[in-house]
Write a protein that holds these residues in place. Structure first.
Motif, PDB file in Angstrom:
ATOM      1  N   VAL A   1       9.661   2.548  -3.279  1.00 42.96           N
ATOM      2  CA  VAL A   1       9.766   3.435  -2.123  1.00 42.96           C
ATOM      3  C   VAL A   1      11.018   3.083  -1.343  1.00 42.96           C
ATOM      4  CG1 VAL A   1       8.774   3.989   0.122  1.00 42.96           C
ATOM      5  CG2 VAL A   1       7.301   3.906  -1.861  1.00 42.96           C
ATOM      6  N   ALA A   2      11.825   4.081  -1.010  1.00 45.92           N
ATOM      7  CA  ALA A   2      13.003   3.920  -0.157  1.00 45.92           C
ATOM      8  C   ALA A   2      13.940   2.830  -0.662  1.00 45.92           C
ATOM      9  CB  ALA A   2      12.577   3.626   1.288  1.00 45.92           C
TER      10      ALA A   2
ATOM     11  N   PHE B   1      12.932   3.725   5.619  1.00 46.75           N
ATOM     12  CA  PHE B   1      11.840   4.701   5.584  1.00 46.75           C
ATOM     13  C   PHE B   1      12.216   5.947   6.384  1.00 46.75           C
ATOM     14  CE2 PHE B   1       7.680   2.238   4.536  1.00 46.75           C
ATOM     15  CZ  PHE B   1       8.299   1.674   3.435  1.00 46.75           C
ATOM     16  N   LEU B   2      13.169   5.771   7.332  1.00 47.71           N
ATOM     17  CA  LEU B   2      13.618   6.905   8.138  1.00 47.71           C
ATOM     18  C   LEU B   2      14.575   7.752   7.311  1.00 47.71           C
ATOM     19  CD1 LEU B   2      14.386   4.918  11.417  1.00 47.71           C
ATOM     20  CD2 LEU B   2      12.438   6.435  11.031  1.00 47.71           C
TER      21      LEU B   2
ATOM     22  N   THR C   1       4.510   4.060  13.546  1.00 49.52           N
ATOM     23  CA  THR C   1       4.626   3.308  12.297  1.00 49.52           C
ATOM     24  C   THR C   1       3.785   3.954  11.197  1.00 49.52           C
ATOM     25  OG1 THR C   1       5.025   1.278  13.509  1.00 49.52           O
ATOM     26  CG2 THR C   1       4.295   1.047  11.231  1.00 49.52           C
TER      27      THR C   1
ATOM     28  N   VAL D   1       6.847   8.413   3.667  1.00 44.63           N
ATOM     29  CA  VAL D   1       7.337   8.033   2.335  1.00 44.63           C
ATOM     30  C   VAL D   1       6.219   7.960   1.299  1.00 44.63           C
ATOM     31  CG1 VAL D   1       9.369   6.794   3.190  1.00 44.63           C
ATOM     32  CG2 VAL D   1       7.203   5.568   2.896  1.00 44.63           C
ATOM     33  N   THR D   2       4.968   8.126   1.730  1.00 40.28           N
ATOM     34  CA  THR D   2       3.873   8.105   0.758  1.00 40.28           C
ATOM     35  C   THR D   2       2.833   9.154   1.145  1.00 40.28           C
ATOM     36  OG1 THR D   2       2.142   6.758  -0.257  1.00 40.28           O
ATOM     37  CG2 THR D   2       2.680   6.262   2.024  1.00 40.28           C
TER      38      THR D   2
ATOM     39  N   VAL E   1       5.483   7.151  10.089  1.00 40.01           N
ATOM     40  CA  VAL E   1       6.682   6.893   9.274  1.00 40.01           C
ATOM     41  C   VAL E   1       6.284   6.466   7.862  1.00 40.01           C
ATOM     42  CG1 VAL E   1       8.656   5.350   8.967  1.00 40.01           C
ATOM     43  CG2 VAL E   1       8.221   6.371  11.199  1.00 40.01           C
ATOM     44  N   ILE E   2       5.246   5.614   7.766  1.00 34.03           N
ATOM     45  CA  ILE E   2       4.806   5.176   6.433  1.00 34.03           C
ATOM     46  C   ILE E   2       4.307   6.377   5.628  1.00 34.03           C
ATOM     47  CG2 ILE E   2       3.011   3.860   5.231  1.00 34.03           C
ATOM     48  CD1 ILE E   2       3.448   1.679   7.354  1.00 34.03           C
TER      49      ILE E   2
ATOM     50  N   GLY F   1       0.829  -1.202   0.000  1.00 37.53           N
ATOM     51  CA  GLY F   1       0.000   0.000   0.000  1.00 37.53           C
ATOM     52  C   GLY F   1       0.860   1.247   0.000  1.00 37.53           C
ATOM     53  N   ALA F   2       1.958   1.208   0.788  1.00 40.86           N
ATOM     54  CA  ALA F   2       2.865   2.352   0.832  1.00 40.86           C
ATOM     55  C   ALA F   2       3.563   2.540  -0.514  1.00 40.86           C
ATOM     56  CB  ALA F   2       3.892   2.159   1.944  1.00 40.86           C
ATOM     57  N   ALA F   3       3.885   1.408  -1.164  1.00 41.10           N
ATOM     58  CA  ALA F   3       4.565   1.491  -2.462  1.00 41.10           C
ATOM     59  C   ALA F   3       3.626   2.037  -3.535  1.00 41.10           C
ATOM     60  CB  ALA F   3       5.092   0.121  -2.874  1.00 41.10           C
TER      61      ALA F   3
ATOM     62  N   TYR G   1       8.677  -3.275  12.366  1.00 38.64           N
ATOM     63  CA  TYR G   1       7.429  -2.537  12.161  1.00 38.64           C
ATOM     64  C   TYR G   1       7.404  -1.841  10.806  1.00 38.64           C
ATOM     65  CZ  TYR G   1       6.635  -3.270  17.159  1.00 38.64           C
ATOM     66  OH  TYR G   1       6.448  -3.828  18.388  1.00 38.64           O
ATOM     67  N   PHE G   2       8.551  -1.290  10.417  1.00 38.21           N
ATOM     68  CA  PHE G   2       8.680  -0.703   9.082  1.00 38.21           C
ATOM     69  C   PHE G   2      10.144  -0.814   8.691  1.00 38.21           C
ATOM     70  CE2 PHE G   2       8.714   2.569  12.374  1.00 38.21           C
ATOM     71  CZ  PHE G   2       9.973   3.115  12.208  1.00 38.21           C
TER      72      PHE G   2
ATOM     73  N   VAL H   1      10.930  -2.083  16.910  1.00 36.75           N
ATOM     74  CA  VAL H   1      10.908  -0.929  16.020  1.00 36.75           C
ATOM     75  C   VAL H   1      12.304  -0.625  15.469  1.00 36.75           C
ATOM     76  CG1 VAL H   1      11.190   0.851  17.809  1.00 36.75           C
ATOM     77  CG2 VAL H   1       9.936   1.388  15.732  1.00 36.75           C
TER      78      VAL H   1
END
Lengths: 283, 268
Positions: free
Chosen positions: A69-70, A214-215, B44, B51-52, B47-48, A61-63, A209-210, A204
């Motif tokens: 992404v990242a 992403f940071l 979380t 990037v989006t 942070v997500i 979903g983030a992609a 968690y991610f 974390v």
């Protein structure tokens, strides 16, 4: 005439072959010990798989539709998640504070009587446990994930052996971290504080968690060099999904090896200091 | 008679509160530690969104309404009935026999025997996340929406509570069920944190509508935000979450009753 003590005298000559045989025997007994809990392993694997679906969909979903992404594309995310769900149980990020309980109850005294150093013998048991976890907990998600998602398969010949090394070092490192958390029981009566900090922080900061990229870049790099956490999970998974060129992969594993050596040395130091002040209740 | 029972339950709860607060430092550590898990759930999501710009077609402000509903409902249910997940240990050690022998309800006893007061902090934080999210989402408030903003988290508490009880009953049949319940309870928490639209296929169908998780946060959030459902369900679906929660509670109660009747002591 020597005096009689409870402690077995250390061997006067070093016998490397004997040492390896003892170490191997403890590893095998660790494997057998954990292999008896089949139902628990099945229940754990099912939970890992359900969370594999949840986390995979979130990262996809983030992609978004575009898909990168990242530094990860969609297939790399899928591999990252599914291998990560298996690795979680292999490195045993969250385990029962068994050593802390043995220290509290005084059972740890019997560990000190053995002719093998406690850190070495606990490490051997943990390697055996990790071996069983490879079969029972790593394989299921790694086999199920690709049935439902397009995954990234390693393209370079060097990646798989490098991943095996990286994962093994991660097991040793994670053992060392857990040993240190448990060893606070030698000084504190109640290890709940350190245990809670570890449980929260490790998830974390290890990249569960991610994905840590992403940071912001600087923060990610600082975490990687200044803390052992990314070396537990993020690094082996980044090696596996080939996020970086080969040279960087090797360097990442190098950082991991450094952390593992430092933490193991710290474990031995802490154990020596603890033995000097340990008072075991008689009875 | 009822008065006696209430007093007995009160005594159980009082003893718990006193014993848990006895070690002040440990209790303080626990209070802080318990907020952590929910803090990282929120971190979380932030942070997500670093990037989006959107997740499953929803912005950060909209997603945070779902995060708030989910966190508030899960943390409160976990405080009130979450400890029923220790049932396998009670069954294995035979402590459940003692519980059944007493002239009080088995489930209330179990819950009051160790109501984890340390989780209060987490429930309060969950509520705070929900209030901030609701305030910042730009909702056009109407009496109906105010009522829904109150009813939806309560329904979520009942829903997650039912889930804790229902999954715990598995241990009456399979003593070593271990982590299996977590996949539904903690998995449900993870699922309800995000818009249902990011999931897909049979997995979405099973979690969102088969098990009803869409009614905890996603559908009520759509109704509060006044957005049409991208998945095509009519607008009134957002308002039925209390009814869904009642059905879940009835099913959980039935499962518990059948489970207790099937209970056979391990003899230990």
């Amino acid at each position: 005439m020597g005096s009689v003590t409870a402690t077995v005298a250390p061997p006067t000559e070093s016998n490397v072959i004997l040492w390896f045989r003892t170490f191997g025997a403890i590893v095998r007994s660790g494997f057998r010990r954990y292999a008896t809990y089949r139902q628990a392993a099945l229940a754990g694997a099912v939970t890992n798989i359900v969370f594999g679906f949840l986390r995979c969909y979130v990262l996809l979903g983030a992609a978004g539709a575009a898909g990168t992404v990242a530094g990860y594309d969609r297939a790399q995310f899928a591999t990252f998640v599914w291998a990560g769900q298996g690795m979680l149980a292999v490195i045993l990020l969250w385990g029962r504070p068994e050593l802390a309980e043995r220290i509290r109850t005084g059972d740890v005294a019997s560990d000190l009587l053995r002719p093998v150093h406690p850190v070495t013998s606990y490490l051997a048991t943990d390697l055996g446990r990790a071996g069983w976890a490879c079969v029972s907990r790593l394989l299921p998600p790694v086999l199920v994930g690709p049935l439902f998602f397009d995954v990234h398969l390693p393209a370079r010949w060097s990646t798989v052996p490098l991943f095996v090394v990286s994962a093994t070092v991660a097991v040793v490192l994670c053992f060392g971290c857990r040993f240190l958390v448990n060893a606070t029981a030698y000084w504190l009566q109640d290890v709940r504080g350190p245990q809670i900090l570890w449980t929260l922080g490790s998830g974390v900061l290890a990249g569960l968690y991610f994905p840590l990229p992403f940071l912001p870049d600087g923060l990610f790099l600082a975490l990687q060099l200044a803390t052992p956490f990314p070396s537990l999970l993020q690094t082996p998974l980044d090696v596996l999904v080939e996020r970086d060129p080969t040279g960087v992969q090797v360097a990442l594993v190098g950082v991991q090896v450094g952390w593992a050596a430092a933490i193991l040395a710290l474990c031995r130091l802490v154990q020596r200091r603890a033995e000097r002040r340990l008072v075991v209740q008689g009875g | 008679m009822a008065d006696h029972r209430l007093r007995a339950y009160g005594a159980l709860l009082g003893a718990q509160a006193r014993s848990q607060a006895a070690y002040r430092a440990s209790f303080a550590v626990d209070l802080v530690g318990n907020v952590g898990a929910t803090v990282f759930d929120v971190v979380t999501v932030l942070v997500i969104f670093g990037v989006t710009r959107e997740l499953g077609g929803f912005t950060l402000r909209e997603t945070l309404v779902m995060v708030g509903l989910s966190a508030c409902a899960f943390a409160t249910a976990d405080l009130l009935v979450g400890n029923v997940e220790r049932l396998p240990a009670y069954v294995r050690t035979g402590l459940f026999d003692a519980v059944l022998l007493r002239p009080l309800g088995a489930l209330p006893q179990l819950l009051l025997m160790d109501l984890p007061l340390r989780k209060v902090s987490r429930a309060v934080f969950g509520l705070a996340v929900l209030l901030v999210a609701l305030a910042r989402a730009g909702i056009e408030w109407s009496p109906g929406r105010v009522a829904l903003a109150v009813a939806a988290p309560l329904a979520g508490v009942v829903f997650f509570g039912s889930l804790f009880v229902a999954t715990a009953t598995v241990s009456f049949y399979w003593t070593d069920s271990g982590e299996l319940a977590n996949s539904v309870t903690y998995g449900g928490k993870e699922f309800t944190t995000y818009p249902v639209t990011i999931f897909d296929g049979w997995f979405r169908a099973a979690f969102a509508y088969g098990m009803g998780f869409a009614f905890v946060s996603y559908q009520p959030a759509l109704a509060l935000l006044g957005r049409a459902d991208p998945l095509g369900l009519p607008a009134w679906v957002g308002w039925v979450s209390p009814a869904v929660a009642l059905v879940a509670a009835a099913l959980a109660a039935a499962a518990w009753r059948v489970g207790v009747r099937h209970y056979r002591s391990t003899g230990s």
